[in-house]
Structures are given as C-alpha cells and as structure tokens.
Design an enzyme around this catalytic site. Structure first.
Site, PDB file in Angstrom:
ATOM      1  N   ASN A 130     -14.780 -17.018 -10.721  1.00 49.81           N
ATOM      2  CA  ASN A 130     -13.944 -18.168 -11.037  1.00 49.81           C
ATOM      3  C   ASN A 130     -13.894 -19.122  -9.840  1.00 49.81           C
ATOM      4  O   ASN A 130     -13.398 -18.760  -8.767  1.00 49.81           O
ATOM      5  CB  ASN A 130     -12.532 -17.739 -11.407  1.00 49.81           C
ATOM      6  CG  ASN A 130     -12.494 -16.905 -12.673  1.00 49.81           C
ATOM      7  OD1 ASN A 130     -13.246 -17.169 -13.605  1.00 49.81           O
ATOM      8  ND2 ASN A 130     -11.644 -15.901 -12.708  1.00 49.81           N
TER       9      ASN A 130
ATOM     10  N   THR B  55      -6.064  -0.351   6.221  1.00 50.26           N
ATOM     11  CA  THR B  55      -7.421  -0.812   6.510  1.00 50.26           C
ATOM     12  C   THR B  55      -7.603  -0.907   8.018  1.00 50.26           C
ATOM     13  O   THR B  55      -6.909  -1.681   8.689  1.00 50.26           O
ATOM     14  CB  THR B  55      -7.679  -2.175   5.854  1.00 50.26           C
ATOM     15  OG1 THR B  55      -7.469  -2.058   4.449  1.00 50.26           O
ATOM     16  CG2 THR B  55      -9.101  -2.649   6.116  1.00 50.26           C
TER      17      THR B  55
ATOM     18  N   ARG C 180       0.444 -14.863   1.654  1.00 48.87           N
ATOM     19  CA  ARG C 180      -0.482 -14.755   2.773  1.00 48.87           C
ATOM     20  C   ARG C 180      -1.797 -15.480   2.488  1.00 48.87           C
ATOM     21  O   ARG C 180      -2.463 -15.205   1.499  1.00 48.87           O
ATOM     22  CB  ARG C 180      -0.736 -13.277   3.099  1.00 48.87           C
ATOM     23  CG  ARG C 180       0.379 -12.662   3.915  1.00 48.87           C
ATOM     24  CD  ARG C 180       0.192 -11.182   4.139  1.00 48.87           C
ATOM     25  NE  ARG C 180       0.501 -10.409   2.948  1.00 48.87           N
ATOM     26  CZ  ARG C 180       0.554  -9.067   2.937  1.00 48.87           C
ATOM     27  NH1 ARG C 180       0.286  -8.389   4.033  1.00 48.87           N
ATOM     28  NH2 ARG C 180       0.858  -8.441   1.812  1.00 48.87           N
TER      29      ARG C 180
ATOM     30  N   CYS D 188      -5.831  -9.177   1.977  1.00 51.01           N
ATOM     31  CA  CYS D 188      -7.064  -8.411   2.245  1.00 51.01           C
ATOM     32  C   CYS D 188      -8.263  -9.269   2.626  1.00 51.01           C
ATOM     33  O   CYS D 188      -8.782  -9.150   3.738  1.00 51.01           O
ATOM     34  CB  CYS D 188      -7.411  -7.556   1.026  1.00 51.01           C
ATOM     35  SG  CYS D 188      -6.239  -6.213   0.733  1.00 51.01           S
TER      36      CYS D 188
ATOM     37  N   VAL E 145       0.826  -1.206   0.000  1.00 49.36           N
ATOM     38  CA  VAL E 145       0.000   0.000   0.000  1.00 49.36           C
ATOM     39  C   VAL E 145       0.860   1.256   0.000  1.00 49.36           C
ATOM     40  O   VAL E 145       0.708   2.142  -0.843  1.00 49.36           O
ATOM     41  CB  VAL E 145      -0.964   0.006   1.203  1.00 49.36           C
ATOM     42  CG1 VAL E 145      -1.730   1.328   1.271  1.00 49.36           C
ATOM     43  CG2 VAL E 145      -1.934  -1.164   1.113  1.00 49.36           C
TER      44      VAL E 145
ATOM     45  N   ASP F   6      10.463   4.314   6.156  1.00 54.85           N
ATOM     46  CA  ASP F   6      10.424   2.931   6.626  1.00 54.85           C
ATOM     47  C   ASP F   6      11.451   2.771   7.744  1.00 54.85           C
ATOM     48  O   ASP F   6      12.448   3.512   7.791  1.00 54.85           O
ATOM     49  CB  ASP F   6      10.727   1.957   5.478  1.00 54.85           C
ATOM     50  CG  ASP F   6      10.215   0.551   5.767  1.00 54.85           C
ATOM     51  OD1 ASP F   6       9.136   0.190   5.256  1.00 54.85           O
ATOM     52  OD2 ASP F   6      10.877  -0.189   6.518  1.00 54.85           O
TER      53      ASP F   6
ATOM     54  N   GLU G  75      -7.652   2.103   0.370  1.00 57.30           N
ATOM     55  CA  GLU G  75      -7.116   1.657  -0.921  1.00 57.30           C
ATOM     56  C   GLU G  75      -7.946   0.488  -1.441  1.00 57.30           C
ATOM     57  O   GLU G  75      -8.508  -0.288  -0.668  1.00 57.30           O
ATOM     58  CB  GLU G  75      -5.634   1.282  -0.782  1.00 57.30           C
ATOM     59  CG  GLU G  75      -5.302   0.313   0.364  1.00 57.30           C
ATOM     60  CD  GLU G  75      -5.577  -1.135   0.040  1.00 57.30           C
ATOM     61  OE1 GLU G  75      -5.719  -1.453  -1.156  1.00 57.30           O
ATOM     62  OE2 GLU G  75      -5.655  -1.943   0.976  1.00 57.30           O
TER      63      GLU G  75
ATOM     64  N   LYS H 157     -14.485   0.254   2.631  1.00 54.19           N
ATOM     65  CA  LYS H 157     -13.389  -0.702   2.401  1.00 54.19           C
ATOM     66  C   LYS H 157     -13.793  -2.106   2.823  1.00 54.19           C
ATOM     67  O   LYS H 157     -13.660  -3.065   2.051  1.00 54.19           O
ATOM     68  CB  LYS H 157     -12.154  -0.240   3.178  1.00 54.19           C
ATOM     69  CG  LYS H 157     -11.017  -1.242   3.230  1.00 54.19           C
ATOM     70  CD  LYS H 157     -10.419  -1.511   1.869  1.00 54.19           C
ATOM     71  CE  LYS H 157      -9.199  -2.425   1.989  1.00 54.19           C
ATOM     72  NZ  LYS H 157      -8.615  -2.730   0.682  1.00 54.19           N
TER      73      LYS H 157
END
Length: 435
Positions: free
Chosen positions: A249, A119, A325, A258, A11, A30, A149, A202
């Site tokens: 799918n 988030t 993840r 997410c 992000v 960072d 986002e 979101k």
C-alpha cells in the site's frame, strides 16, 4: 509453568497475557506502581484491540507487581520485554535490558531460562549470558535464549496467539526443550536456531518489510509522473506469489516502534562492522522524505499556510493503535504551525498522546471528522482509520471552505470524487478535479 515477564509495554504485556491464556501462571513486572495498580484491576494501560478482554478473562493466572525479587526468584522462565529505544546514532539503547538482567542475576534462586523478547543487536544474548553469570548470586543454572516477537500494533494479540512462526534461539538443548513446553499449545511452526540467527531473523524480517514499503512508495512517486495508477500496479504485482499482496500500500511512509528503529539499528550495526547495507540505507532515506509528500503537494495550491484552517484526519502512525512513534503527523503538524496555520486534529484514540508529544495550545482537537472539516481550507489524511474510509466524501464539499483533500493513505477510490468539485490528491494516482 511459572513464568515472569519484565516490562508491560506492547511486547511484555501482550506476551504475558497471551501466555496466561494458555494456562501458565504469569507474573508481570513493571517499575511504575500506578501502572501496576491499574493492571491489577484488569485494565490494560495500552490501547490494543482485544487485550483488555483477554486480561479480564485470565486474571486468575496473572499477577502484576513492582517486586522483581519475588517475581524472579522461583520463575522457571523469565521473559525480557522492555524497550530498546533508538540512540542518537541509530544504535539500540540496551540500558533497560541490562538492568533487568542484573535484577534476574541477583534474584534467581532456581534453574531458569531468561528469554529475550526485546529486539536487540546480533550478539547481545551472548553478552547478556556472560553478564548474568558474572552477577548471579545463587549457584543455579541460568540459560539465555532469544525469542524475537513479530507482533504488529493493532493486531498484537492475534499475532501472538496465532503467530506465523515462533523462533527460538538457543545454544544448548535444555532451554530449547523448556521453551517448546512454554509454547506447546501455540499452533505455529516452531523454529529452533542458534541465538545469533534468531536475533538476525527479527532485523532481517522487519527491514525487508520496510524495504518493500519504501520500494512501493518510490514506484508510486514515479506513477504520478508517468500517469500510471499505483493501486492498479500493486494489484498486478500482488498476484505474483513471489511478491505477495501485503505491504504494497503506497502512502506517506512507515512509522511505529519497529520499522524506523530496526532499519536504523541494522544500518548502524553494519556500519560499526565496516559494512554497508545499501538497500536498508536507501529505505531509511526514502521513508524520511516520503513523510513530507503531502506538504509538498499542498504547496501547489497555497504558497504558505498563514491563517489557513487545516484539518488533520488521523495522527497515529497507523489505525488500531494510539502509538505515535515516527508518525508522519509529528513532523508535519509542527511545520504547519510554524507557517501560521490554524490546525484542527481528529483521531479516535491518538489525541491525548499527541498533546503530550506536541503541547501546543494553538492546536484544536476535535470530537468528530465533521468538526475538523468545518471551514477548512485544506485537509490532510495521515491515518487510514475506518471512520475516514467510510466517511461520506460529499461532506468535504459541504463543510470545507475550499474542498482540497490530500490523502496520504489512499483511503478512497478515485471515482468517489468524480464530478464532485472536490480536489482529491493521493499517493501514486492521478489527481481528481485538479485546480
């Protein structure tokens, strides 16, 4: 405008680079000095198509640092893009968000807007604003805005530069006007709403897509029982404009940073407030079960996997990313190893991360699909990489000891396996050349 971005994960880094491409002067912060040195060379530390190229094109507008004080003290806008990982109970861990908020409060020397991209649960922005005001040192106006986002790994740059919508959550006009200036050159609908509504957009969006995937997977499972073909079913569904053809799918479940986290977080939030979102709870349960679908199918052909050579094609949760993840491979490979299988894995970008996640010396990592398939007793397809989709299916018979292919992503048409002698079982469709 002078902008700072806290965090250089998916992000944060994508946001910073895309803003720089629009002419803003962006400082990315960072805590990892080694990572910062890599980025200073114009090299992206994450695998994301198009990101490295965009970084190199806009280095004149990009600064990378660990010095948050210098980054935040005179920034007009500060984006927070740090992680909000899942806690044991499913709630969001906001430790990193609050750490950055404290740094901003102690560093800001001018009026600014703090924009939460991460988030976060509904109501977090309200709490952050109070927290920052309590901690701030300088007598300046610090506004807090929500700007969720909607990027997807593998298409993050495109999703940011050509967004479906830009949602801005504010409680007063001034921060909203500032963010409209930030996004002035982004051609996307801009929606100004209250902060709590923006936070909910979101979660509601991601959880709706997760619901859609889980619903289709349940329909696919039923198709196998009644003899229907899920690809034909979803094609028929997709023509309905009210449904659409995206996220239809069938497969072995969703993964990534997410959907799993956000469904659990919203379910936890509802439960914490004595509510229950039964549809979201069901989606979580369906997805957890769906990940083991190929293992269950394999038991039809082998009672156990002791001494079997098992080929794994793809270990990332989806193509176009090295992210693991919540990937189905992470729960399936340990089961295969525990059952005595000899596991060989091929993935074009994900194997280094897989080694870190599951440091088992018995796993063999392969440079090619061919290498993974040689003398294999069974093959599992966990990721729909183009290399897999374009692979000559005749090679499964030529290279494998026993050509049994279990496809968790429906990479091939059924007719490709007709009269080949290859057993091909997918999700929601009849098995070809069953044994």
């Amino acid at each position: 405008m002078k902008i700072a971005v806290a965090g250089t994960g998916y992000v944060g880094l994508v946001t910073g680079v895309c803003l720089a491409s629009k002419g803003h002067d962006v400082t990315c912060v960072d805590i990892d000095e080694d990572k910062v040195q890599v980025m200073k060379q114009g090299i992206s530390p994450i695998y994301e198509p198009g990101l490295s190229e965009l970084m190199k094109e806009n280095m004149e507008h990009l600064t990378f640092t660990t010095d948050y004080v210098s980054a935040y003290k005179d920034a007009e806008v500060i984006f927070i893009g740090v992680g909000t990982p899942e806690k044991q109970d499913g709630s969001a861990n906001l430790t990193y968000v609050y750490q950055v908020a404290k740094q901003i409060a102690q560093s800001a020397k001018r009026d600014c807007v703090v924009v939460v991209k991460s988030t976060v649960p509904i109501g977090t922005n309200d709490k952050l604003e109070s927290y920052i005001h309590d901690k701030q040192k300088a007598d300046v106006n610090i506004y807090v805005a929500s700007n969720p986002e909607f990027l997807a790994q593998g298409t993050a740059v495109k999703d940011t530069l050509h967004a479906s919508r830009i949602v801005i959550g504010v409680e007063s006009e001034e921060p909203g006007e500032i963010l409209q200036r930030v996004y002035a050159d982004f051609e996307a609908p801009k929606l100004i709403v209250k902060r709590r509504s923006a936070e909910m957009v979101k979660y509601a969006s991601n959880d709706f897509l997760a619901l859609k995937i889980s619903y289709v997977n349940e329909i696919a499972n039923l198709c196998e029982t009644v003899g229907a073909d899920i690809t034909e079913v979803t094609k028929g569904m997709g023509y309905d404009a009210r449904i659409g053809d995206r996220f239809l799918n069938a497969g072995i479940g969703y993964g990534g940073s997410c959907f799993p986290k956000d469904t659990k977080a919203l379910s936890w939030l509802a439960s914490f407030n004595d509510k229950e979102i039964r549809t979201v709870k069901a989606a979580i349960e369906v997805n957890d079960s769906q990940k083991f679908k190929l293992i269950k199918k394999a038991k039809k052909y082998y009672e156990d996997f002791l001494f079997l050579n098992v080929a794994i094609l793809g270990c990332t949760f989806k193509p176009g990313t090295d992210d693991l993840r919540e990937a189905p491979s992470l729960v399936n490979v340990p089961l295969l190893l525990e059952d005595g299988a000899h596991v060989r894995i091929w993935d074009p970008v994900g194997t280094d991360n897989f080694r870190k996640k599951i440091p088992n010396q018995k796993i063999q990592y392969c440079e090619s699909i061919d290498e993974a398939l040689v003398d294999a007793d069974i093959c599992f397809i966990f990721t729909e990489w183009d290399d897999v989709k374009k692979y000559d299916v005749q090679k499964y018979k030529q290279l494998m000891k026993t050509p049994i292919v279990l496809d968790g992503r429906n990479c091939y048409g059924l007719d490709a396996f007709e009269n080949t002698g290859i057993t091909y079982a997918s999700v929601g469709r009849p098995t070809v050349n069953d044994r």
